[in-house]
Design a protein around this motif. Structure first.
Motif, PDB file in Angstrom:
ATOM      1  N   VAL A   5       0.717  -1.156   0.066  1.00  0.00           N
ATOM      2  CA  VAL A   5      -0.005  -0.043  -0.085  1.00  0.00           C
ATOM      3  C   VAL A   5       0.845   1.155  -0.016  1.00  0.00           C
ATOM      4  N   THR A   6       0.638   2.147  -0.850  1.00  0.00           N
ATOM      5  CA  THR A   6       1.458   3.417  -0.996  1.00  0.00           C
ATOM      6  C   THR A   6       0.448   4.164  -1.576  1.00  0.00           C
TER       7      THR A   6
ATOM      8  N   ILE B  73       9.484   0.280  -8.267  1.00  0.00           N
ATOM      9  CA  ILE B  73       9.158  -0.649  -7.457  1.00  0.00           C
ATOM     10  C   ILE B  73       7.693  -1.367  -7.949  1.00  0.00           C
ATOM     11  N   PHE B  74       7.020  -0.588  -8.536  1.00  0.00           N
ATOM     12  CA  PHE B  74       5.720  -0.900  -9.315  1.00  0.00           C
ATOM     13  C   PHE B  74       6.216  -1.846 -10.430  1.00  0.00           C
ATOM     14  N   ASP B  75       7.080  -1.527 -11.111  1.00  0.00           N
ATOM     15  CA  ASP B  75       7.550  -2.727 -11.902  1.00  0.00           C
ATOM     16  C   ASP B  75       8.030  -3.911 -11.521  1.00  0.00           C
TER      17      ASP B  75
ATOM     18  N   GLY C 261       4.676 -10.628  -9.055  1.00  0.00           N
ATOM     19  CA  GLY C 261       3.213 -10.886  -8.899  1.00  0.00           C
ATOM     20  C   GLY C 261       2.724 -10.516  -7.542  1.00  0.00           C
ATOM     21  N   LEU C 262       3.360  -9.322  -7.182  1.00  0.00           N
ATOM     22  CA  LEU C 262       2.863  -8.587  -5.919  1.00  0.00           C
ATOM     23  C   LEU C 262       1.670  -7.749  -6.161  1.00  0.00           C
ATOM     24  N   ARG C 263       0.816  -7.699  -5.160  1.00  0.00           N
ATOM     25  CA  ARG C 263      -0.401  -6.588  -5.349  1.00  0.00           C
ATOM     26  C   ARG C 263      -0.081  -5.365  -4.880  1.00  0.00           C
ATOM     27  N   ILE C 264      -0.363  -4.159  -5.550  1.00  0.00           N
ATOM     28  CA  ILE C 264      -0.311  -2.875  -5.217  1.00  0.00           C
ATOM     29  C   ILE C 264      -1.740  -2.267  -4.889  1.00  0.00           C
ATOM     30  N   GLU C 265      -1.980  -1.626  -3.595  1.00  0.00           N
ATOM     31  CA  GLU C 265      -3.124  -0.715  -3.600  1.00  0.00           C
ATOM     32  C   GLU C 265      -2.743   0.583  -3.434  1.00  0.00           C
TER      33      GLU C 265
END
Ligand code: PMP
Length: 283
Positions: free
Chosen positions: A196-197, A213-215, A221-225
């Protein structure tokens, strides 16, 4: 050491700008900090994109084209014999008799470039132990998406952190949500493993490290919120970390005196730190 100042390379100790430079008088300028690794630049393209955007928002001209600017950055790195460290560049609206309104069109922007080595072993040691952060009110202006050299609130926040033995200050908006650190972006990892950011509107600087880091998360395969979070949510999160060009990914183990997770650097943050340069542009 050597600095580049408006067209020449000069000894660092003698490098100077005019007293009527608008950067000096009004903080009327922008900057970039790019990591240097093995003598090469990390994520130069994204830093140049952001520089152009910051300058565009303030209607300051690019001091030179990207290509020659890239050459100046590399030459400054080379002349300072920096293998691992950072290159700093600053562009201001130039020199003009003091008047708040912009100087007449055609006033050349001023460009300064410096480079210095960083002890990344010390940086890695901090990451291995994890760092502490404190929270502070975010009392900055509403355009912190522009990477302006006007950093007084950031300096005050960082100093408060230092005085409390903390590595960084997380800035909290009027509604109680963390925006970012004084010189870093703020992240937490939820119990179910989502990163989360805060979304990048005018309320934070959209970090280049954040974008890379998003890339990396996509690859892993990590989820970002992209959403807001509070200090309380961060204290109760599985992990927390901060990011910037020179700290890369820095695990946080304490927020306002309360441990995060089990009080040790988190495994996901540690892994992202180890893999960061596999996805970054290094040229
Ligand atoms: N937020 C602020 C306020 C910063 O000063 C910085 C570093 N310049 C960052 C975030 C991180 O940005 P980057 O990843 O591009 O270094």
């Amino acid at each position: 050491r050597v600095a580049y100042v408006n067209g020449s390379y000069v000894p660092h100790g003698e490098a100077a700008v005019h007293i009527e430079d608008r950067g000096y008088q009004f903080a009327d300028g922008v900057y970039e900090v790019c990591e240097v690794r093995g003598g090469r630049l990390v994520d130069e393209t994204r830093h140049m994109d952001r520089l152009e955007r910051s300058l565009g928002e303030l209607r300051i001209a690019m001091p030179m084209d990207r290509k020659p600017l890239g050459m100046v950055l590399r030459e400054t790195v080379r002349r300072n014999r920096v293998r691992n460290g950072l290159v700093y560049l600053q562009v201001t609206r130039g020199v003009a008799r003091r008047d708040h309104a912009f100087p007449k069109p055609g006033t050349p922007p001023a460009l300064v470039v410096t480079a210095k080595s960083i002890d990344f072993a010390k940086n890695d040691a901090n990451a291995a132990k994890g760092v502490k952060v404190i929270s502070m009110p975010d009392n900055r202006w509403e355009r912190v998406d522009i990477k302006s050299v006007g950093l007084l609130p950031n300096c005050i926040a960082k100093q408060a952190a230092r005085e409390k033995g903390a590595y960084e200050a997380w800035l909290v908006d009027d509604d109680g949500f963390v925006t970012e650190g004084s010189s870093t972006n703020a992240w937490i990892i939820t119990k179910d493993g989502a990163l989360v950011t805060r979304f990048a509107d005018n309320g934070i600087l959209k970090g280049i490290t954040r974008t890379t880091i998003f890339d990396l998360c996509k690859r892993e395969g990590l989820r970002i919120e992209e959403r807001k979070f509070t200090i309380e949510e961060a204290q109760n999160a599985r992990e927390a970390f901060l990011s910037s060009a020179t700290t890369i990914v820095m695990p946080i183990v304490e927020i306002d005196g309360r441990p995060v997770g089990n009080g040790a650097p988190g495994s996901i943050a540690t892994d992202l730190r180890a893999k960061f340069h596999e996805v970054a542009e290094i040229a």
